[in-house]
Scaffold this motif. Structure first.
Motif, PDB file in Angstrom:
ATOM      1  N   GLU A 180      -6.199  -3.050 -20.870  1.00  0.00           N
ATOM      2  CA  GLU A 180      -5.890  -2.085 -19.817  1.00  0.00           C
ATOM      3  C   GLU A 180      -4.393  -1.734 -19.783  1.00  0.00           C
ATOM      4  OE1 GLU A 180      -6.277  -1.903 -14.955  1.00  0.00           O
ATOM      5  OE2 GLU A 180      -6.567  -3.786 -16.020  1.00  0.00           O
ATOM      6  N   VAL A 181      -4.094  -0.458 -19.558  1.00  0.00           N
ATOM      7  CA  VAL A 181      -2.692  -0.050 -19.387  1.00  0.00           C
ATOM      8  C   VAL A 181      -2.322  -0.237 -17.914  1.00  0.00           C
ATOM      9  CG1 VAL A 181      -1.055   1.858 -19.506  1.00  0.00           C
ATOM     10  CG2 VAL A 181      -2.816   1.644 -21.263  1.00  0.00           C
ATOM     11  N   LEU A 182      -1.336  -1.105 -17.670  1.00  0.00           N
ATOM     12  CA  LEU A 182      -0.907  -1.342 -16.285  1.00  0.00           C
ATOM     13  C   LEU A 182       0.295  -0.473 -15.928  1.00  0.00           C
ATOM     14  CD1 LEU A 182      -1.153  -5.242 -16.221  1.00  0.00           C
ATOM     15  CD2 LEU A 182      -2.814  -3.580 -15.371  1.00  0.00           C
ATOM     16  N   LEU A 183       1.102  -0.183 -16.933  1.00  0.00           N
ATOM     17  CA  LEU A 183       2.339   0.558 -16.676  1.00  0.00           C
ATOM     18  C   LEU A 183       2.677   1.457 -17.865  1.00  0.00           C
ATOM     19  CD1 LEU A 183       5.059   0.958 -15.076  1.00  0.00           C
ATOM     20  CD2 LEU A 183       5.940  -1.015 -16.340  1.00  0.00           C
ATOM     21  N   ASP A 184       3.011   2.705 -17.567  1.00  0.00           N
ATOM     22  CA  ASP A 184       3.522   3.605 -18.602  1.00  0.00           C
ATOM     23  C   ASP A 184       5.036   3.658 -18.475  1.00  0.00           C
ATOM     24  OD1 ASP A 184       1.594   5.003 -20.349  1.00  0.00           O
ATOM     25  OD2 ASP A 184       0.618   5.453 -18.435  1.00  0.00           O
TER      26      ASP A 184
ATOM     27  N   CYS B 185       5.260  -4.813  -8.666  1.00  0.00           N
ATOM     28  CA  CYS B 185       5.014  -3.928  -7.520  1.00  0.00           C
ATOM     29  C   CYS B 185       3.722  -3.131  -7.675  1.00  0.00           C
ATOM     30  CB  CYS B 185       6.150  -2.921  -7.364  1.00  0.00           C
ATOM     31  SG  CYS B 185       7.662  -3.613  -6.773  1.00  0.00           S
ATOM     32  N   GLY B 186       3.298  -2.928  -8.910  1.00  0.00           N
ATOM     33  CA  GLY B 186       2.130  -2.065  -9.132  1.00  0.00           C
ATOM     34  C   GLY B 186       2.518  -0.606  -9.304  1.00  0.00           C
ATOM     35  N   VAL B 187       3.769  -0.337  -9.645  1.00  0.00           N
ATOM     36  CA  VAL B 187       4.190   1.026 -10.003  1.00  0.00           C
ATOM     37  C   VAL B 187       3.468   1.379 -11.301  1.00  0.00           C
ATOM     38  CG1 VAL B 187       6.184   2.354 -10.850  1.00  0.00           C
ATOM     39  CG2 VAL B 187       6.453   0.832  -8.881  1.00  0.00           C
ATOM     40  N   ARG B 188       2.968   2.617 -11.421  1.00  0.00           N
ATOM     41  CA  ARG B 188       2.174   2.967 -12.613  1.00  0.00           C
ATOM     42  C   ARG B 188       2.993   3.624 -13.724  1.00  0.00           C
ATOM     43  NH1 ARG B 188      -3.004   0.760 -12.026  1.00  0.00           N
ATOM     44  NH2 ARG B 188      -3.123   1.632 -14.121  1.00  0.00           N
ATOM     45  N   VAL B 189       4.056   4.328 -13.325  1.00  0.00           N
ATOM     46  CA  VAL B 189       4.872   5.032 -14.322  1.00  0.00           C
ATOM     47  C   VAL B 189       6.357   4.825 -14.006  1.00  0.00           C
ATOM     48  CG1 VAL B 189       5.350   7.248 -15.461  1.00  0.00           C
ATOM     49  CG2 VAL B 189       3.108   6.876 -14.405  1.00  0.00           C
ATOM     50  N   VAL B 190       7.126   4.472 -15.020  1.00  0.00           N
ATOM     51  CA  VAL B 190       8.587   4.422 -14.878  1.00  0.00           C
ATOM     52  C   VAL B 190       9.167   5.332 -15.956  1.00  0.00           C
ATOM     53  CG1 VAL B 190      10.649   2.996 -15.155  1.00  0.00           C
ATOM     54  CG2 VAL B 190       8.694   2.090 -13.933  1.00  0.00           C
ATOM     55  N   THR B 191       9.957   6.324 -15.545  1.00  0.00           N
ATOM     56  CA  THR B 191      10.638   7.161 -16.533  1.00  0.00           C
ATOM     57  C   THR B 191      12.110   6.772 -16.565  1.00  0.00           C
ATOM     58  OG1 THR B 191       9.081   8.976 -16.251  1.00  0.00           O
ATOM     59  CG2 THR B 191      11.209   9.530 -17.215  1.00  0.00           C
ATOM     60  N   LEU B 192      12.600   6.493 -17.754  1.00  0.00           N
ATOM     61  CA  LEU B 192      13.990   6.050 -17.928  1.00  0.00           C
ATOM     62  C   LEU B 192      14.762   7.120 -18.682  1.00  0.00           C
ATOM     63  CD1 LEU B 192      13.180   2.397 -19.104  1.00  0.00           C
ATOM     64  CD2 LEU B 192      13.897   3.102 -16.809  1.00  0.00           C
TER      65      LEU B 192
ATOM     66  N   HIS C 173       0.813  -1.230   0.000  1.00  0.00           N
ATOM     67  CA  HIS C 173       0.000   0.000   0.000  1.00  0.00           C
ATOM     68  C   HIS C 173       0.840   1.271   0.000  1.00  0.00           C
ATOM     69  CE1 HIS C 173      -3.451  -2.494   0.255  1.00  0.00           C
ATOM     70  NE2 HIS C 173      -2.993  -3.077   1.353  1.00  0.00           N
ATOM     71  N   ARG C 174       2.168   1.115  -0.041  1.00  0.00           N
ATOM     72  CA  ARG C 174       3.029   2.322  -0.091  1.00  0.00           C
ATOM     73  C   ARG C 174       4.023   2.219  -1.236  1.00  0.00           C
ATOM     74  NH1 ARG C 174       5.911   2.406   4.692  1.00  0.00           N
ATOM     75  NH2 ARG C 174       6.881   4.320   3.986  1.00  0.00           N
ATOM     76  N   ILE C 175       3.488   1.854  -2.372  1.00  0.00           N
ATOM     77  CA  ILE C 175       4.314   1.738  -3.580  1.00  0.00           C
ATOM     78  C   ILE C 175       4.329   3.102  -4.275  1.00  0.00           C
ATOM     79  CG2 ILE C 175       4.470   0.621  -5.863  1.00  0.00           C
ATOM     80  CD1 ILE C 175       4.998  -1.353  -3.604  1.00  0.00           C
ATOM     81  N   PRO C 176       5.507   3.625  -4.648  1.00  0.00           N
ATOM     82  CA  PRO C 176       5.506   4.898  -5.380  1.00  0.00           C
ATOM     83  C   PRO C 176       4.773   4.739  -6.715  1.00  0.00           C
ATOM     84  CG  PRO C 176       7.704   3.894  -5.378  1.00  0.00           C
ATOM     85  CD  PRO C 176       6.856   3.080  -4.460  1.00  0.00           C
ATOM     86  N   GLU C 177       4.014   5.759  -7.060  1.00  0.00           N
ATOM     87  CA  GLU C 177       3.244   5.676  -8.309  1.00  0.00           C
ATOM     88  C   GLU C 177       4.184   5.849  -9.512  1.00  0.00           C
ATOM     89  OE1 GLU C 177       0.170   8.609  -8.365  1.00  0.00           O
ATOM     90  OE2 GLU C 177      -0.869   7.658 -10.043  1.00  0.00           O
ATOM     91  N   HIS C 178       5.189   6.722  -9.328  1.00  0.00           N
ATOM     92  CA  HIS C 178       6.095   7.047 -10.426  1.00  0.00           C
ATOM     93  C   HIS C 178       7.551   6.915  -9.960  1.00  0.00           C
ATOM     94  CE1 HIS C 178       7.220  10.300 -13.707  1.00  0.00           C
ATOM     95  NE2 HIS C 178       7.994   9.230 -13.758  1.00  0.00           N
TER      96      HIS C 178
END
Ligand code: IPE
Ligand code: IPE
Ligand code: MG
Length: 257
Positions: free
Chosen positions: A142-146, A68-75, A23-28
């Protein structure tokens, strides 16, 4: 191979078993992927060898973020300043980008991953621009991760672009608020990263998301990017979860109890 999607309950069980609070996973999560050249040099190889091996690390990060359920990863894949590197290295990086996009697009889509890019994309070779355009379509369902690739990107470039656009729109100085800047950045539709990871032992930000990282937690690791695996991503998430995010307020006396 496609990882079967797991139920929310099962995911929570797995995360708890790994010492992560679901419940404390960073969104991005934003990542400065650094150390490819040194990784190759240690093996007596050309720098490009390191870049090619970095692709496996990206796969690991995508898997870990989905788990983890992170929604956005910027590389951060290529900075404005990286154009100053020798032409052979730049060309090889651009070829690798096109090849990776072509090879991975279907697999990523099947996993619920949508790809997009930020940066001065018009400065990229035509083939890169075309593949990025194609990849943007995203998954059927469904989009799970951007996954956001920062390419020919620098924070100062992005800010100058934002200020120019604000001026073109003719806003008065009093109309310009922090939210005005937010809306004119390339990341306008994304939440700010809560966690920034940099590999390779460098402790600097190298012109990356200067505005958006205002209150992010930073996780530095000496692991070189081509060695970065799922477990290192999980380590960063655990480190993040031990931080007390204060946002200028007083410390919470109950933190860490
Ligand atoms: C990161 O690795 C990749 C890019 C900047 C494109 P480097 O190429 O910076 O590798 P090091 O830091 O020289 O080891
Ligand atoms: C930052 O790494 C840019 C990317 C990872 C794409 P660099 O290797 O270019 O940064 P410096 O030169 O060490 O600051
Ligand atoms: Mg570097």
């Amino acid at each position: 191979m496609t990882t079967p999607r797991i139920s929310l309950k099962e995911r929570e069980r797995l995360l708890r078993a790994a010492g992560i609070d679901p419940h404390r996973i960073p969104e991005h999560v934003a990542i400065i992927m650094d150390g490819n050249g040194r990784w190759a040099k240690r093996r007596g190889e050309a720098r490009v060898f390191g870049h090619a091996h970095g692709v496996e690390s990206v796969r690991n990060v995508v898997e870990a973020a989905l788990e983890c359920g992170v929604r956005v990863v910027t590389l951060y894949a290529f900075s404005t300043e990286n154009w100053n590197r020798p032409k052979e290295e730049v060309d090889a990086l651009m070829d690798l980008l096109v090849k990776t996009l072509v090879d991975e697009a279907v697999e990523l889509g099947s996993k619920g991953v949508r790809l997009r890019a930020i940066g001065d994309l018009t400065s990229l070779p035509q083939a890169c621009q075309e593949e990025l355009e194609r990849a943007k379509k995203g998954p059927e369902g469904e989009v799970l991760l951007d996954v956001v690739l920062a390419l020919s990107y620098s924070a100062k470039w992005e800010m100058v672009e934002a200020i120019r656009q604000i001026m073109r729109e003719g806003l008065s100085p009093e109309q310009v608020l922090p939210s005005t800047i937010d809306k004119h950045l390339q990341t306008a539709d994304l939440p700010d990263p809560e966690l920034m990871i940099r590999t390779s032992g460098e402790h600097r930000i190298s012109n990356f998301m200067l505005w958006q990282l205002a209150y992010a937690e930073f996780h530095f690791t000496s692991v070189l990017w081509p060695d970065f695996r799922k477990k290192h991503f999980m380590d960063a998430i655990r480190d993040f979860q031990h931080r007390e995010r204060r946002f200028g307020a007083l410390p919470n006396p109950n933190h860490g109890r």
